[in-house]
Structure formats: C-alpha cells, structure tokens
Scaffold this active site. Structure first.
Site, PDB file in Angstrom:
ATOM      1  CB  ILE A  46      89.801  38.501-109.701  1.00 14.28           C
ATOM      2  CG1 ILE A  46      91.327  38.664-109.733  1.00 14.28           C
ATOM      3  CG2 ILE A  46      89.196  38.691-111.078  1.00 14.28           C
ATOM      4  CD1 ILE A  46      92.035  37.557-110.492  1.00 14.28           C
ATOM      5  CB  ALA A  47      92.079  39.791-104.907  1.00 14.20           C
ATOM      6  CB  VAL A  85      99.394  39.220-114.902  1.00 17.02           C
ATOM      7  CG1 VAL A  85     100.842  38.895-114.703  1.00 17.02           C
ATOM      8  CG2 VAL A  85      98.498  38.011-114.647  1.00 17.02           C
ATOM      9  CB  SER A 122     105.070  47.616-117.213  1.00 15.16           C
ATOM     10  OG  SER A 122     106.298  47.247-116.634  1.00 15.16           O
ATOM     11  CE1 TYR A 147     102.948  43.420-116.043  1.00 20.34           C
ATOM     12  CE2 TYR A 147     105.297  43.797-115.717  1.00 20.34           C
ATOM     13  CZ  TYR A 147     103.992  44.199-115.555  1.00 20.34           C
ATOM     14  OH  TYR A 147     103.720  45.374-114.904  1.00 20.34           O
TER      15      TYR A 147
HETATM   16  C1  15L Z   1     106.715  46.301-112.824  1.00 20.20           C
HETATM   17  O1  15L Z   1     106.084  46.400-113.869  1.00 20.20           O
HETATM   18  C2  15L Z   1     106.194  45.531-111.668  1.00 20.20           C
HETATM   19  O2  15L Z   1     104.790  45.571-111.594  1.00 20.20           O
HETATM   20  C3  15L Z   1     106.785  45.965-110.351  1.00 20.20           C
HETATM   21  O3  15L Z   1     106.532  44.966-109.390  1.00 20.20           O
HETATM   22  C4  15L Z   1     108.284  46.313-110.407  1.00 20.20           C
HETATM   23  O4  15L Z   1     109.042  45.168-110.356  1.00 20.20           O
HETATM   24  C5  15L Z   1     108.591  47.200-111.591  1.00 20.20           C
HETATM   25  O5  15L Z   1     107.987  46.774-112.789  1.00 20.20           O
HETATM   26  C6  15L Z   1     110.095  47.407-111.850  1.00 20.20           C
HETATM   27  O6  15L Z   1     110.510  47.265-112.993  1.00 20.20           O
HETATM   28  O7  15L Z   1     110.804  47.744-110.924  1.00 20.20           O
END
Ligand code: 15L
Length: 277
Positions: A46-47, A85, A122, A147
């Site tokens: 989107i950027a 995000v 993540s 998140y």
């Molecule tokens: C993530 O999911 C983030 O996108 C990234 O910016 C980091 O902070 C990473 O985790 C982390 O846990 O180090």
C-alpha cells in the site's frame, strides 16, 4: 539497502511470483533476491514501491479489498506473503491488514488456483513461552499481543485452506531478521538476510509441504526453537549469530531476570501496549 553477497540457488525458475508487502523492511530485502528466481516478479504494497526492477510488475493493493486482491493473484505460480502490519499496533490497524487481508489472500488463491503460499508469520505467535524453554512447531500458540494474535490467525487460515482446498503453505515464524543481531535475545532469534532468502526459496520449492510451520532463524548456537518437525522443507541455514556474541554480551553484561523482555521469547513485545497509548 541490502547488499546481496550470495549467489542465487541454481536450477530454480518460476514464471511469475507474487511478493506482497514489498515496500516493507523484509520486502525490500526479498524483492531483489526473488527477482533472480522468476521471469516476472509481481510486487505489491500500500506504500510507494519506488523504481521498478527490470522484470517487475508493481501494484498498489490494500489487501482488505477482496476484489483487488483477487486480481492481484491472477496468473501467479506462488505467493510470498509479507503484507500487513509487522509490529505491535492497535487492533483497528491489525484487523484490516492482518485478518481481513489474510482471508482475502487465501480466497484469492482458491479462486485463481494458486497452490503454494509462503506466509510471513512471526515468533510473536509464541512470544509468551519462556526463553528458558525450547519449543517445536506443535506447541499451543501463546501470542504476546494483537500482532502475534493476528499471525496465529493467519497460520490457522493456512491450515484451513490446506485441509479444505489443498492450498499448501509454509508458515515462517520469523525470529529477528536484520543485518545483524542487536541484543542478547537476538543471539537466539537472529535470521540473516541470506538465510531468509534460503528459507523462502526452500519453502517455495520443497516438493510437499501441506501446512508446515517452521521457525525462521539462522544456525545460531543458542536457540529457543526446534525445527526438526520441519526437516522436509530442506532449509539449511549457513549463517550464525556467534560472531556477534562477545560484542553483544559486553554491551549487556547483566541480564535483569525480572525484566519480562529477558524472560519471554517475544522479548520487548510482551510489554508493548497494543493500544497505541
Ligand atoms: C517481528 O515480528 C517484527 O516484525 C520485527 O520487527 C522484530 O521485532 C522481530 O519480530 C523480533 O521479534 O525481533
């Protein structure tokens, strides 16, 4: 700007790959690297996406728009989904990007017959496990904020689309992918950019993945995660955080055992307020 110091893995060629979130931090890293494995790299965000590489198609698409997302996945062989995000944010920001967006992406895959997605999940899906514990990909999620919760939803979405519609996904529980590890926690969670590329390429090309969850980390000496259940992906990391250990330990000689960011795998995310206050 990421400087590529690795040769592309040979013998891999796609007609068209889609990279969502191409303007983000890891999107920028993967953009130039993935372009080496396909005739056309379709990139979306989107950027502003900046200047196009020679074999790129660029599209500005908010993933919460189902019709645009459906068009985005037309004629692609596979998707590397980084869009959305990527840090702790208020729910109003997480909901469209990471919940509606991921459902729209999988619906678009189903409609367009796309059979392989590499999903940037993540470590914050499991951020509330203690650093003292080693966990594998079968543990119950313990998200450390909105998140992480949204990434757990994305992994569940991947599972649904595999079980019902045979769309394969590798969910990458990425640790900390930066040029270098920045603190003591990242000695365990660090994923170099070259290993990120290896992980994504292995996830795109492994013969059968169903829905597999794999932790995105380099070949670090100290780890929180066990990837043995994901051996079939064929990911073989070549980098390690070890050369950075002495500098980082000297910078942070004492670990405060009462500090939640030193206790939990999610680090500082376990106390980051999700309400933007
Ligand atoms: C993530 O999911 C983030 O996108 C990234 O910016 C980091 O902070 C990473 O985790 C982390 O846990 O180090």
């Amino acid at each position: 700007m990421d400087v590529m110091n690795s040769q592309p893995i040979s013998g891999i060629r796609f007609k068209r790959l889609l990279l969502t979130g191409a303007a983000g931090a890891l999107g920028k890293v993967l953009r130039s690297r993935l372009a080496r494995y396909c005739d056309v790299l379709r990139v979306s965000d989107i950027a502003e996406l900046g200047e196009a590489l020679p074999n790129e198609e660029r599209l500005l698409v908010p993933l919460e728009d189902a019709a645009l997302t459906s068009a985005l996945l037309a004629d692609v062989d596979a998707v590397v989904h980084l869009g959305g995000v990527s840090t702790e944010k208020p729910w109003a920001a997480v909901l469209p990007a990471n919940i509606e967006g991921v459902v729209n992406l999988y619906e678009a895959a189903r409609i367009n017959g796309v059979k392989r997605i590499v999903f940037a999940s993540s470590n914050h899906v499991i951020g509330f496990y203690p650093q003292a514990e080693t966990i594998d990909n079968t543990v119950m999620p313990k998200p450390d904020g909105f998140y992480g919760l949204s990434k757990a939803f994305g992994e569940n979405c991947a599972q649904l689309y595999w079980d019902r519609w045979g769309i394969e996904t590798v969910s990458l529980r990425i640790g900390s992918s930066f040029p270098e590890p920045k603190d003591r926690r990242m000695l365990s969670t660090w994923l170099s950019y070259a290993d990120l590329e290896r992980l994504v390429v292995a996830s795109l090309t492994a013969p059968q993945v169903g829905h597999t969850v794999i932790y995105g980390m380099s070949n670090n000496r100290t780890v929180f995660w066990d990837n043995r259940n994901a051996r079939h992906i064929g990911y073989a990391p070549l980098d390690s955080s070890e050369p950075f250990r002495s500098t980082l330990e000297a910078k942070q000689p004492v670990i405060d055992r009462d500090d939640p960011s030193a206790i939990y795998q999610g680090g500082a995310f376990v106390t980051a307020t999700p309400h933007g206050q």
